[in-house]
Design a protein around this motif. Structure first.
Motif, PDB file in Angstrom:
ATOM      1  N   TRP A  19      47.083  11.064 125.705  1.00 57.01           N
ATOM      2  CA  TRP A  19      47.691  11.078 127.027  1.00 57.01           C
ATOM      3  C   TRP A  19      48.563  12.321 127.128  1.00 57.01           C
ATOM      4  O   TRP A  19      49.739  12.312 126.809  1.00 57.01           O
ATOM      5  N   PRO A  20      47.961  13.450 127.528  1.00 58.83           N
ATOM      6  CA  PRO A  20      48.673  14.728 127.483  1.00 58.83           C
ATOM      7  C   PRO A  20      49.896  14.784 128.390  1.00 58.83           C
ATOM      8  O   PRO A  20      49.959  14.100 129.414  1.00 58.83           O
ATOM      9  N   GLY A  21      50.847  15.597 127.970  1.00 60.64           N
ATOM     10  CA  GLY A  21      52.023  15.840 128.799  1.00 60.64           C
ATOM     11  C   GLY A  21      53.148  14.854 128.626  1.00 60.64           C
ATOM     12  O   GLY A  21      54.208  14.996 129.227  1.00 60.64           O
ATOM     13  N   GLN A  67      60.004  27.034 118.907  1.00 65.88           N
ATOM     14  CA  GLN A  67      59.896  25.654 119.377  1.00 65.88           C
ATOM     15  C   GLN A  67      60.188  25.664 120.875  1.00 65.88           C
ATOM     16  O   GLN A  67      61.310  25.970 121.291  1.00 65.88           O
ATOM     17  N   ILE A  68      59.173  25.359 121.663  1.00 63.02           N
ATOM     18  CA  ILE A  68      59.253  25.532 123.116  1.00 63.02           C
ATOM     19  C   ILE A  68      59.162  24.176 123.798  1.00 63.02           C
ATOM     20  O   ILE A  68      58.102  23.538 123.795  1.00 63.02           O
ATOM     21  N   LEU A  69      60.268  23.719 124.359  1.00 59.02           N
ATOM     22  CA  LEU A  69      60.295  22.439 125.077  1.00 59.02           C
ATOM     23  C   LEU A  69      60.005  22.689 126.551  1.00 59.02           C
ATOM     24  O   LEU A  69      60.636  23.532 127.186  1.00 59.02           O
ATOM     25  N   VAL A  70      59.030  21.958 127.089  1.00 57.94           N
ATOM     26  CA  VAL A  70      58.701  22.027 128.512  1.00 57.94           C
ATOM     27  C   VAL A  70      58.973  20.650 129.101  1.00 57.94           C
ATOM     28  O   VAL A  70      58.365  19.660 128.685  1.00 57.94           O
ATOM     29  N   THR A  71      59.872  20.560 130.084  1.00 54.98           N
ATOM     30  CA  THR A  71      60.237  19.258 130.637  1.00 54.98           C
ATOM     31  C   THR A  71      60.819  19.399 132.038  1.00 54.98           C
ATOM     32  O   THR A  71      60.966  20.500 132.562  1.00 54.98           O
ATOM     33  N   GLY A  72      61.151  18.265 132.642  1.00 57.44           N
ATOM     34  CA  GLY A  72      61.760  18.233 133.974  1.00 57.44           C
ATOM     35  C   GLY A  72      60.802  17.798 135.063  1.00 57.44           C
ATOM     36  O   GLY A  72      61.206  17.241 136.067  1.00 57.44           O
ATOM     37  N   SER A  73      59.509  18.040 134.877  1.00 60.25           N
ATOM     38  CA  SER A  73      58.527  17.716 135.908  1.00 60.25           C
ATOM     39  C   SER A  73      57.136  17.656 135.302  1.00 60.25           C
ATOM     40  O   SER A  73      56.736  18.550 134.559  1.00 60.25           O
ATOM     41  N   LEU A  74      56.396  16.597 135.615  1.00 61.12           N
ATOM     42  CA  LEU A  74      55.011  16.518 135.167  1.00 61.12           C
ATOM     43  C   LEU A  74      54.158  17.603 135.809  1.00 61.12           C
ATOM     44  O   LEU A  74      53.179  18.069 135.237  1.00 61.12           O
TER      45      LEU A  74
END
Length: 499
Positions: free
Chosen positions: A336-338, A472-479
């Motif tokens: 379940w990506p993302g 280390q790259i965190l991507v977040t805040g919005s799908l």
């Protein structure tokens, strides 16, 4: 009813391609537009009309409510983890040999992801054929020029048509927003329903308190239906229990993940995060309940919780046997990506999690800390929020991770793609929000025009510094941001990247 409105679309069916279908779909009222309008005019009356409209469009597409009743449905609402829970449930049932349909939202890269058969998004050809068939029916039966469903409403009607045409054994349906007035809530007799973790989100539509949220989510409870919920805060649980009594719906609280007794295979190494474990437990309960509804007798009781509120029942007949090994395989193999996803690339490890509420950001931070602290590379953040969410409290929490650099970027990939054409129209509005977020964050932040620009900047810095420890790259805040990043890193959602 027979009157035609030819000026509604001058190029209606000159091009029945997939690309034309997507553009036509995006021309319908978007979810973000709906949210803005609904916030200005938030009334129970308009919500009721939304449900009635869904029924109207469904019937015009050729499906009566009586025909819809023949679809065997698992319905899931909640604030956090709806999609993951549905994905786990689908994987378990598919592993047991059932033909599954799965409806989710939002999509990451392609609208086809929202309608899945046996775990896979429907093909471009399948989507295109069904899209134009239903669009033509709805357009030809308009009562007035703008009498067409909005984006999510249309996809809901499309989904019901596809699942019924394909004769799926089970349809796992994720609620869009809320529950009580959601388009999907025209389902009258689900086999069982699930409530994931509840928190404050879409408050302009659903209410400003946890009690209001719980009331809306419990709107999917139906008479003589089994409902399962993960543990909730007391004020939310009180409402769920009260509503279950009012609806004559049996409500059970799922057991903890470590209470399950596995056979030869265990999924515990793959599902280590507490939030994921909670979602997995809810999925197990709903999947077993659905299989139970299809069988004749109870042959064994796998587990009773300490307070006897919930039992995991194991049923079998001459045709169906629930296997805990198959449950474990389904959970372990579920992709379940993302959502709490790690994607390893040449420029660093990407940690992708579409967290957009206070509660989900806290879970995201805990997950990122647990999984990333083994490395000593530089930490980067790529962030954006969608809709009218207030990012300040999210950014304050993210400050605790001490990022080397933070990128604020619109949900715009910056490469040639169908979805980017649509996102381009929103880029100016999103850039204003990015500028505001950068001011809130302060030093070490950068405003970018596109995600491609961000990735190139990280790549250039890595090459210049000749680092030996992985970024280390965190991507977040919005799908939606997650989907935009994956458009570049992993456009086919293979869970791998060549970037």
């Amino acid at each position: 009813m027979e009157q035609k409105f030819n000026n509604f679309n001058n190029n209606s069916y000159d091009d029945n391609s997939y690309e034309a279908a997507i553009k036509k779909l995006c021309g319908l009222q978007s979810n973000s537009t709906y949210l803005k309008l609904a916030t200005k005019n938030n009334s129970q009356t308009s919500d009721t009309y939304k449900l009635l409209d869904t029924i109207k469009y469904l019937v015009r597409s050729g499906i009566t409510l009586e025909k819809l009743d023949t679809l065997s449905v698992i319905h899931v609402a909640g604030t956090k983890g709806k999609g993951s829970t549905c994905a786990y449930t689908e994987a378990i049932l598919r592993e047991h040999g059932f033909k599954t349909g799965f409806f989710s939202s939002p999509h990451l890269i392609s609208a086809r992801e929202r309608i899945r058969l046996n775990g896979q998004p429907i093909s471009e050809m399948h989507f295109t054929q069904n899209f134009w068939k239903i669009y033509k029916k709805l357009e030809d039966t308009r009562e007035y020029e703008s009498d067409m469903p909005a984006y999510f409403n249309f996809l809901t009607v499309l989904m019901f048509n596809v699942f019924l045409d394909e004769h799926v054994d089970v349809a796992i349906i994720e609620v869009g927003i809320g529950g009580l007035y959601d388009c999907t809530n025209i389902v009258r007799n689900p086999v069982c329903v699930g409530i994931t973790s509840l928190g404050l989100d879409h408050t302009s539509l659903l209410g400003n308190s946890l009690e209001d949220i719980a009331y809306q989510k419990s709107g999917i409870f139906k008479s003589e239906t089994i409902a399962f919920s993960v543990p909730q805060l007391p004020q939310a649980m009180y409402i769920l229990e009260k509503r279950a009594i009012e609806k004559n719906c049996k409500l059970h609280i799922v057991p903890t993940f470590d209470e399950y007794k596995w056979e030869n295979i265990s999924p515990t190494l793959q599902i280590t995060n507490k939030v994921q474990q909670q979602n997995a437990s809810l999925a197990i309960q709903m999947a077993i309940e659905w299989i139970q509804s299809k069988t004749d007798k109870i042959s064994n009781v796998l587990h009773n919780s300490i307070n006897n509120n919930i039992c995991c029942k194991y049923k079998e007949s001459s045709q169906i046997i629930v296997s805990m090994d198959k449950v474990a395989i389904g959970l372990s193999c579920c992709k379940w990506p993302g959502r709490m996803q790690v994607l390893k690339s040449s420029i660093g490890d990407f940690f992708l999690d579409g967290a957009h509420t206070i509660e989900s950001i806290k879970c995201c931070i805990s997950w990122f800390n647990d999984i990333s602290n083994k490395n000593r590379g530089k930490k980067f953040l790529i962030f954006n929020t969608s809709g009218n969410r207030d990012p300040i409290r999210l950014l304050i929490l993210l400050k605790s991770l001490y990022f080397h650099k933070v990128y604020f970027v619109p949900n715009f990939a910056g490469i040639k793609s169908l979805d980017d054409e649509v996102n381009c129209s929103l880029i100016d509005e999103q850039k204003i929000k990015c500028e505001m977020n950068s001011k809130i964050w302060g030093t070490n932040s950068m405003i970018a025009n596109s995600v491609f620009e961000v990735l190139q900047d990280i790549k250039n810095n890595s090459e210049q510094n000749q680092i030996f420890e992985k970024n280390q790259i965190l991507v977040t805040g919005s799908l939606h941001l997650i989907g935009t990043v994956l458009t570049i890193l992993d456009p086919n959602l293979t869970m791998n990247t060549q970037f």
